[in-house]
Design a protein around this motif. Structure first.
Motif, PDB file in Angstrom:
ATOM      1  N   GLN A  28      63.386  66.345  47.856  1.00 33.82           N
ATOM      2  CA  GLN A  28      64.140  67.465  48.398  1.00 33.82           C
ATOM      3  C   GLN A  28      65.275  66.917  49.255  1.00 33.82           C
ATOM      4  O   GLN A  28      65.046  66.228  50.245  1.00 33.82           O
ATOM      5  N   LYS A  29      66.493  67.227  48.863  1.00 30.54           N
ATOM      6  CA  LYS A  29      67.664  66.673  49.530  1.00 30.54           C
ATOM      7  C   LYS A  29      68.329  67.712  50.430  1.00 30.54           C
ATOM      8  O   LYS A  29      68.445  68.879  50.067  1.00 30.54           O
ATOM      9  N   ILE A  30      68.783  67.232  51.561  1.00 26.52           N
ATOM     10  CA  ILE A  30      69.571  68.035  52.485  1.00 26.52           C
ATOM     11  C   ILE A  30      70.960  67.417  52.574  1.00 26.52           C
ATOM     12  O   ILE A  30      71.107  66.195  52.681  1.00 26.52           O
ATOM     13  N   LEU A  31      71.956  68.254  52.512  1.00 24.70           N
ATOM     14  CA  LEU A  31      73.344  67.797  52.547  1.00 24.70           C
ATOM     15  C   LEU A  31      73.883  67.873  53.965  1.00 24.70           C
ATOM     16  O   LEU A  31      73.798  68.919  54.613  1.00 24.70           O
ATOM     17  N   TYR A  58      62.301  64.156  53.963  1.00 20.32           N
ATOM     18  CA  TYR A  58      63.432  64.644  53.174  1.00 20.32           C
ATOM     19  C   TYR A  58      64.468  63.538  53.031  1.00 20.32           C
ATOM     20  O   TYR A  58      64.579  62.647  53.871  1.00 20.32           O
ATOM     21  N   GLU A  61      72.030  63.329  51.932  1.00 19.34           N
ATOM     22  CA  GLU A  61      73.293  62.832  51.403  1.00 19.34           C
ATOM     23  C   GLU A  61      74.430  63.389  52.245  1.00 19.34           C
ATOM     24  O   GLU A  61      74.325  64.499  52.778  1.00 19.34           O
ATOM     25  N   ASP A 108      71.266  71.187  43.791  1.00 16.99           N
ATOM     26  CA  ASP A 108      70.737  69.850  44.033  1.00 16.99           C
ATOM     27  C   ASP A 108      70.175  69.659  45.443  1.00 16.99           C
ATOM     28  O   ASP A 108      69.658  68.590  45.767  1.00 16.99           O
ATOM     29  N   TYR A 109      70.278  70.689  46.282  1.00 14.68           N
ATOM     30  CA  TYR A 109      69.880  70.555  47.685  1.00 14.68           C
ATOM     31  C   TYR A 109      69.054  71.756  48.129  1.00 14.68           C
ATOM     32  O   TYR A 109      69.148  72.838  47.546  1.00 14.68           O
ATOM     33  N   PHE A 112      71.999  72.779  53.745  1.00 14.58           N
ATOM     34  CA  PHE A 112      73.043  71.902  54.257  1.00 14.58           C
ATOM     35  C   PHE A 112      73.196  72.096  55.758  1.00 14.58           C
ATOM     36  O   PHE A 112      72.807  73.121  56.325  1.00 14.58           O
ATOM     37  N   LYS A 142      68.720  79.465  50.044  1.00 10.37           N
ATOM     38  CA  LYS A 142      68.689  78.183  50.724  1.00 10.37           C
ATOM     39  C   LYS A 142      69.382  78.298  52.079  1.00 10.37           C
ATOM     40  O   LYS A 142      70.196  79.192  52.301  1.00 10.37           O
TER      41      LYS A 142
END
Length: 243
Positions: A28-31, A58, A61, A108-109, A112, A142
């Motif tokens: 799981q990505k966080i921007l 997490y 990027e 993809d996230y 953010f 999100k």
């Protein structure tokens, strides 16, 4: 003896559960969206949130408006531990090679986050990619978040119905009472005034006090002291969504 064994077993289960949770969050990505303006982004609002988020499993990027490297400010305000964490951050992330916003896809996230500093007031406020991404993230249920001057990224965004994004939302950001002479001379607007003018239910705490507001997947913090509390709340919200 049995009591001791039981306590050891409960501790083991707790540690195992935390490791399993962290492992489950790894994909799981966080921007983190950084200003690339010459006035810079506020480094303490990056380092502590980054560390808390990655410690909870997490991945992060970094992106900036055109993929340019931003200018970190306030390095001198970091503790020695934070300096060490910042060094590791630079080694283990793409903070020095951010992704251009036009290349980012919300799918993809999971969220953010926009740290503050003076920079967002110049290159993220009113940026068309912030409109695209903010609406896309929210449409996918999100979280979008910002701290201090980071919520400048949310001004002037209009929803498909023509209303401003912040209209009717409980929100906070750098308050007028926390803005100095330089800000009043150089900013096109003050965040408190702008967000209220666009219909936000703006609230704030005493100058310098940590303060975090969450409403309808929009998470905001008032000032630098609110950066880590905002990251803590972000992780809590994501874990609730994932449960």
């Amino acid at each position: 003896m049995l009591k001791v064994i039981g306590l050891i077993w409960l501790t083991f289960i707790g540690v195992f559960a935390e490791l399993a949770l962290a492992k489950g969050n790894q994909n799981q990505k966080i921007l983190f969206i950084l200003s690339a303006d010459e006035h810079g982004y506020y480094l303490p609002e990056v380092v502590a949130p980054y560390q808390h988020i990655v410690d909870n499993g997490y991945s992060i990027e970094f992106a900036s408006p055109n993929g340019n490297i931003g200018r970190p400010v306030a390095l001198s305000l970091l503790s020695q531990q934070e300096r060490d964490n910042y060094k590791k951050l630079r080694q283990n992330s793409n903070i020095d090679q951010p992704i251009p916003l036009r290349s980012i896809l919300a799918k993809d996230y999971v969220a953010f986050y926009v740290p503050g500093g003076a920079g967002p007031m110049f290159d993220l406020a009113g940026h068309p990619e912030m409109t695209r991404l903010s609406l896309a993230f929210l449409s996918q249920n999100k979280i979008i978040s910002g701290v201090c001057h980071g919520p400048a990224a949310f001004v002037d965004i209009k929803k498909p119905d023509g209303q401003f994004l912040v209209t009717g939302l409980k929100i906070t950001a750098k308050s007028n009472a926390e803005e100095g002479r330089w800000a009043r001379r150089n900013y096109a607007f003050l965040l408190q005034d702008k967000l209220k003018a666009q219909g936000a239910n703006f609230s704030f705490a005493a100058p310098g006090a940590p303060y975090v507001v969450h409403d309808s997947n929009v998470l905001t913090g008032q000032n630098p002291k609110s950066a880590l509390p905002t990251a803590i709340r972000l992780v809590e919200l994501l874990q609730t969504k994932g449960s």
